[in-house]
Design a protein around this motif. Structure first.
Motif, PDB file in Angstrom:
ATOM      1  N   VAL A  26       0.838  -1.205   0.000  1.00 30.27           N
ATOM      2  CA  VAL A  26       0.000   0.000   0.000  1.00 30.27           C
ATOM      3  C   VAL A  26       0.873   1.255   0.000  1.00 30.27           C
ATOM      4  N   ALA A  27       1.973   1.228   0.750  1.00 28.08           N
ATOM      5  CA  ALA A  27       2.879   2.378   0.794  1.00 28.08           C
ATOM      6  C   ALA A  27       3.582   2.583  -0.554  1.00 28.08           C
ATOM      7  N   ALA A  28       3.966   1.491  -1.204  1.00 33.01           N
ATOM      8  CA  ALA A  28       4.696   1.588  -2.469  1.00 33.01           C
ATOM      9  C   ALA A  28       3.779   1.915  -3.646  1.00 33.01           C
ATOM     10  N   LEU A  29       2.495   1.553  -3.527  1.00 31.52           N
ATOM     11  CA  LEU A  29       1.552   1.724  -4.634  1.00 31.52           C
ATOM     12  C   LEU A  29       0.302   2.466  -4.159  1.00 31.52           C
ATOM     13  N   HIS A  33      -1.137   6.128  -8.115  1.00 30.03           N
ATOM     14  CA  HIS A  33       0.209   5.767  -8.578  1.00 30.03           C
ATOM     15  C   HIS A  33       0.145   5.172  -9.983  1.00 30.03           C
ATOM     16  N   ARG A  34       1.074   5.573 -10.829  1.00 31.67           N
ATOM     17  CA  ARG A  34       1.211   5.001 -12.164  1.00 31.67           C
ATOM     18  C   ARG A  34       2.032   3.724 -12.043  1.00 31.67           C
ATOM     19  N   MET A  35       1.580   2.647 -12.653  1.00 22.89           N
ATOM     20  CA  MET A  35       2.252   1.365 -12.499  1.00 22.89           C
ATOM     21  C   MET A  35       2.434   0.672 -13.839  1.00 22.89           C
ATOM     22  N   THR A  36       3.407  -0.235 -13.846  1.00 19.53           N
ATOM     23  CA  THR A  36       3.637  -1.135 -14.969  1.00 19.53           C
ATOM     24  C   THR A  36       3.561  -2.545 -14.417  1.00 19.53           C
ATOM     25  N   GLY A  37       2.914  -3.423 -15.150  1.00 15.57           N
ATOM     26  CA  GLY A  37       2.779  -4.793 -14.672  1.00 15.57           C
ATOM     27  C   GLY A  37       2.745  -5.799 -15.811  1.00 15.57           C
ATOM     28  N   GLU A  52       5.758  -4.049 -11.210  1.00 14.55           N
ATOM     29  CA  GLU A  52       7.142  -3.654 -10.980  1.00 14.55           C
ATOM     30  C   GLU A  52       7.229  -2.890  -9.666  1.00 14.55           C
ATOM     31  N   GLY A  53       8.264  -3.171  -8.902  1.00 22.29           N
ATOM     32  CA  GLY A  53       8.493  -2.455  -7.650  1.00 22.29           C
ATOM     33  C   GLY A  53       7.750  -2.999  -6.451  1.00 22.29           C
ATOM     34  N   ALA A  54       6.958  -4.038  -6.651  1.00 26.28           N
ATOM     35  CA  ALA A  54       6.203  -4.642  -5.549  1.00 26.28           C
ATOM     36  C   ALA A  54       6.136  -6.149  -5.784  1.00 26.28           C
ATOM     37  N   PRO A  55       7.226  -6.876  -5.508  1.00 33.17           N
ATOM     38  CA  PRO A  55       7.304  -8.291  -5.879  1.00 33.17           C
ATOM     39  C   PRO A  55       6.306  -9.204  -5.177  1.00 33.17           C
ATOM     40  N   ASP A  56       5.807  -8.822  -4.015  1.00 28.25           N
ATOM     41  CA  ASP A  56       4.840  -9.670  -3.316  1.00 28.25           C
ATOM     42  C   ASP A  56       3.408  -9.184  -3.466  1.00 28.25           C
ATOM     43  N   ALA A  57       3.175  -8.313  -4.439  1.00 26.56           N
ATOM     44  CA  ALA A  57       1.837  -7.753  -4.647  1.00 26.56           C
ATOM     45  C   ALA A  57       1.148  -8.418  -5.837  1.00 26.56           C
ATOM     46  N   MET A  58      -0.173  -8.446  -5.765  1.00 26.62           N
ATOM     47  CA  MET A  58      -0.989  -8.925  -6.874  1.00 26.62           C
ATOM     48  C   MET A  58      -2.001  -7.831  -7.173  1.00 26.62           C
ATOM     49  N   ALA A  59      -2.152  -7.511  -8.445  1.00 27.98           N
ATOM     50  CA  ALA A  59      -3.125  -6.508  -8.854  1.00 27.98           C
ATOM     51  C   ALA A  59      -4.200  -7.172  -9.695  1.00 27.98           C
ATOM     52  N   VAL A  83      -3.280   2.935 -10.115  1.00 24.10           N
ATOM     53  CA  VAL A  83      -3.895   2.304  -8.944  1.00 24.10           C
ATOM     54  C   VAL A  83      -5.187   3.041  -8.615  1.00 24.10           C
ATOM     55  N   LEU A  84      -6.286   2.279  -8.496  1.00 21.95           N
ATOM     56  CA  LEU A  84      -7.598   2.852  -8.157  1.00 21.95           C
ATOM     57  C   LEU A  84      -7.908   2.749  -6.677  1.00 21.95           C
ATOM     58  N   TRP A  85      -7.625   1.603  -6.083  1.00 24.72           N
ATOM     59  CA  TRP A  85      -7.882   1.392  -4.664  1.00 24.72           C
ATOM     60  C   TRP A  85      -7.224   0.106  -4.209  1.00 24.72           C
ATOM     61  N   HIS A  86      -7.287  -0.138  -2.902  1.00 20.28           N
ATOM     62  CA  HIS A  86      -6.676  -1.329  -2.295  1.00 20.28           C
ATOM     63  C   HIS A  86      -7.776  -2.167  -1.660  1.00 20.28           C
ATOM     64  N   ALA A  87      -7.817  -3.436  -2.004  1.00 18.31           N
ATOM     65  CA  ALA A  87      -8.798  -4.367  -1.442  1.00 18.31           C
ATOM     66  C   ALA A  87      -8.120  -5.140  -0.312  1.00 18.31           C
TER      67      ALA A  87
END
Length: 105
Positions: A26-29, A33-37, A52-59, A83-87
């Motif tokens: 959540v802190a990193a993304l 936030h603009r992201m690449t995946g 990218e930048g969050a190896p243990d994250a799933m979007a 990123v729109l929101w965090h579930a």
């Protein structure tokens, strides 16, 4: 290969890893936030991404944000979005893909 597939493979973080790293994710993304995946799974409701930048994250990019007439990106495709929101209940980052933005937005 089946058109639809759940995220699998050695790079896909386990649920325990996503939970353990949730605060860092959540802190990193943050929202906005603009992201690449990379697309690692496809279902009728959207695509799963490793970011990218969050190896243990799933979007998850859900089809509710996809304009009519567009197709889901293929497994292995690199995509960009926001990123729109965090579930928190399932430790997923919800994103909207750039290619799904309506023209003039």
């Amino acid at each position: 290969m089946d058109e639809y597939a759940w995220p699998t493979g050695p790079d896909v973080p386990a649920a325990e890893d996503r939970q353990r790293s949730w605060e860092a994710t959540v802190a990193a993304l943050p929202v906005g936030h603009r992201m690449t995946g990379k697309v690692v799974g496809r279902q009728r409701f959207g695509v799963f991404l490793l970011m990218e930048g969050a190896p243990d994250a799933m979007a998850l990019a859900e089809i509710t944000a996809m304009p009519l007439g567009m197709d889901l990106p293929a497994i292995g495709a690199l995509v960009r979005g926001q990123v729109l929101w965090h579930a928190e209940h399932n430790h997923q980052v919800k994103v909207r893909l750039d290619e799904w933005r309506a023209t003039g937005e």
